[in-house]
Design a protein around this motif. Structure first.
Motif, PDB file in Angstrom:
ATOM      1  N   GLU A   1      46.771  66.292  69.962  1.00 30.70           N
ATOM      2  CA  GLU A   1      47.725  66.118  71.056  1.00 30.70           C
ATOM      3  C   GLU A   1      48.565  64.858  70.830  1.00 30.70           C
ATOM      4  OE1 GLU A   1      47.690  66.293  75.976  1.00 30.70           O
ATOM      5  OE2 GLU A   1      45.842  65.823  74.872  1.00 30.70           O
ATOM      6  N   SER A   2      47.930  63.805  70.367  1.00 37.75           N
ATOM      7  CA  SER A   2      48.651  62.576  70.055  1.00 37.75           C
ATOM      8  C   SER A   2      49.559  62.769  68.848  1.00 37.75           C
ATOM      9  CB  SER A   2      47.669  61.434  69.776  1.00 37.75           C
ATOM     10  OG  SER A   2      46.983  61.044  70.933  1.00 37.75           O
ATOM     11  N   VAL A   3      49.050  63.464  67.840  1.00 34.44           N
ATOM     12  CA  VAL A   3      49.851  63.704  66.634  1.00 34.44           C
ATOM     13  C   VAL A   3      51.112  64.483  66.980  1.00 34.44           C
ATOM     14  CG1 VAL A   3      49.895  64.863  64.387  1.00 34.44           C
ATOM     15  CG2 VAL A   3      47.869  63.570  65.087  1.00 34.44           C
ATOM     16  N   ALA A   4      50.996  65.431  67.894  1.00 40.41           N
ATOM     17  CA  ALA A   4      52.171  66.204  68.312  1.00 40.41           C
ATOM     18  C   ALA A   4      53.210  65.298  68.972  1.00 40.41           C
ATOM     19  CB  ALA A   4      51.752  67.317  69.267  1.00 40.41           C
ATOM     20  N   LEU A   5      52.762  64.359  69.800  1.00 42.36           N
ATOM     21  CA  LEU A   5      53.683  63.426  70.441  1.00 42.36           C
ATOM     22  C   LEU A   5      54.351  62.530  69.398  1.00 42.36           C
ATOM     23  CD1 LEU A   5      55.016  61.946  72.782  1.00 42.36           C
ATOM     24  CD2 LEU A   5      52.885  60.648  73.082  1.00 42.36           C
TER      25      LEU A   5
ATOM     26  N   GLU B   1      43.613  59.269  53.988  1.00 41.90           N
ATOM     27  CA  GLU B   1      44.665  59.679  53.061  1.00 41.90           C
ATOM     28  C   GLU B   1      44.347  61.026  52.431  1.00 41.90           C
ATOM     29  OE1 GLU B   1      46.402  55.343  51.626  1.00 41.90           O
ATOM     30  OE2 GLU B   1      44.629  56.184  50.626  1.00 41.90           O
ATOM     31  N   GLU B   2      43.066  61.287  52.237  1.00 39.80           N
ATOM     32  CA  GLU B   2      42.644  62.570  51.667  1.00 39.80           C
ATOM     33  C   GLU B   2      42.696  63.697  52.684  1.00 39.80           C
ATOM     34  OE1 GLU B   2      38.752  61.599  50.322  1.00 39.80           O
ATOM     35  OE2 GLU B   2      39.439  60.614  48.478  1.00 39.80           O
ATOM     36  N   LEU B   3      42.228  63.421  53.918  1.00 37.04           N
ATOM     37  CA  LEU B   3      42.107  64.466  54.933  1.00 37.04           C
ATOM     38  C   LEU B   3      43.360  64.664  55.780  1.00 37.04           C
ATOM     39  CD1 LEU B   3      38.523  63.855  56.399  1.00 37.04           C
ATOM     40  CD2 LEU B   3      39.218  65.525  54.672  1.00 37.04           C
ATOM     41  N   HIS B   4      44.079  63.575  56.083  1.00 36.61           N
ATOM     42  CA  HIS B   4      45.169  63.650  57.052  1.00 36.61           C
ATOM     43  C   HIS B   4      46.457  62.975  56.560  1.00 36.61           C
ATOM     44  CE1 HIS B   4      41.986  64.985  59.729  1.00 36.61           C
ATOM     45  NE2 HIS B   4      41.363  63.839  59.602  1.00 36.61           N
ATOM     46  N   PRO B   5      46.909  63.306  55.359  1.00 35.43           N
ATOM     47  CA  PRO B   5      48.145  62.669  54.873  1.00 35.43           C
ATOM     48  C   PRO B   5      49.350  62.974  55.751  1.00 35.43           C
ATOM     49  CG  PRO B   5      47.554  64.536  53.479  1.00 35.43           C
ATOM     50  CD  PRO B   5      46.385  64.283  54.381  1.00 35.43           C
ATOM     51  N   HIS B   6      49.348  64.157  56.387  1.00 34.50           N
ATOM     52  CA  HIS B   6      50.476  64.543  57.239  1.00 34.50           C
ATOM     53  C   HIS B   6      50.593  63.633  58.466  1.00 34.50           C
ATOM     54  CE1 HIS B   6      47.007  66.440  59.117  1.00 34.50           C
ATOM     55  NE2 HIS B   6      47.712  66.647  60.209  1.00 34.50           N
ATOM     56  N   VAL B   7      49.454  63.056  58.885  1.00 37.17           N
ATOM     57  CA  VAL B   7      49.470  62.133  60.012  1.00 37.17           C
ATOM     58  C   VAL B   7      50.003  60.775  59.569  1.00 37.17           C
ATOM     59  CG1 VAL B   7      48.073  60.939  61.731  1.00 37.17           C
ATOM     60  CG2 VAL B   7      47.575  63.333  61.172  1.00 37.17           C
ATOM     61  N   LEU B   8      49.459  60.238  58.503  1.00 35.21           N
ATOM     62  CA  LEU B   8      49.887  58.928  58.026  1.00 35.21           C
ATOM     63  C   LEU B   8      51.361  58.929  57.621  1.00 35.21           C
ATOM     64  CD1 LEU B   8      46.768  57.854  55.916  1.00 35.21           C
ATOM     65  CD2 LEU B   8      47.306  57.320  58.292  1.00 35.21           C
ATOM     66  N   ASP B   9      51.841  60.062  57.116  1.00 40.28           N
ATOM     67  CA  ASP B   9      53.241  60.153  56.675  1.00 40.28           C
ATOM     68  C   ASP B   9      54.233  60.042  57.830  1.00 40.28           C
ATOM     69  OD1 ASP B   9      52.456  60.380  54.063  1.00 40.28           O
ATOM     70  OD2 ASP B   9      52.751  62.553  53.935  1.00 40.28           O
TER      71      ASP B   9
END
Length: 199
Positions: free
Chosen positions: A90-94, A120-128
């Motif tokens: 939900e936070s990532v969507a915001l 970095e391995e599991l959630h690169p789309h978030v960090l990006d």
């Protein structure tokens, strides 16, 4: 706001898994309070990158008054990483919406090196999503140290008064406010959406 600086755990990512927390205590063979007191005592040094995983858990063992074997350290590192590895979708969507709207974004996280690598391995789309990525283990500062906030400000290229800092830890928010940031103690995504005018 022209810019938003987010905390990771408890905001963009979930707090520790209660199930894994219980497993860690059981595996340690110590009582709940004793274990978590020892766990947090050297954590700032671990988050800042002054200690690696084995050195951190050695320090935890010293606080518990019982040295940990290499096998125990390996197991506790693995459990610790698992306990912190979930994101708040939900936070990532915001954050994605804010990014798409051109809001300047940064992330300031107290995070040790092993966990940074795991994310970095599991959630690169978030960090990006964050052009400014202030990971404590790599910048040499951990919240609520002023240097952590200043590091992010320099890279975001905006004055503190134009930045909203969002964290679930009130002490971290107060430290940011002392440096001129706007601050919000995070409790829920809907509340943050209303504050940002995106409800």
């Amino acid at each position: 706001m022209d810019a938003v600086l987010f905390d990771m755990f408890g905001v963009v990512a979930m707090d520790q898994s209660p199930v894994v927390r219980a497993t860690m205590v059981e595996y340690s063979g110590h009582g709940h309070d004793a274990f978590w007191t020892a766990y947090w005592a050297p954590r700032q040094d671990y988050d800042r990158g002054d200690l690696d995983g084995p050195a951190y858990w050695k320090a935890v063992g010293e606080h518990l008054g019982e040295p940990l074997t290499s096998g125990q350290v390996e197991k506790l590192i693995a459990l610790d990483l698992d306990s912190w590895s979930r994101v708040n979708e939900e936070s990532v969507a915001l954050v994605s919406e804010l990014s798409g709207a051109g809001v300047r974004l940064g992330l300031l996280s107290n995070i040790p090196a092993e966990l940074a690598k795991r994310f970095e391995e599991l959630h690169p789309h978030v960090l990006d999503l964050f052009p400014t990525l202030g990971l404590s283990c790599r910048i040499g500062h951990a919240k609520p140290e002023p240097g952590a906030y200043r590091w992010c400000l320099e890279r975001m290229g905006v004055p503190a008064g134009d930045v909203l800092f969002v964290d679930d830890n009130r002490a971290n928010v107060e430290a940011a406010r002392a440096l001129g940031f706007h601050g919000h103690v995070f409790t829920s995504v809907p509340e943050l959406r209303r504050l940002l005018g995106r409800g």
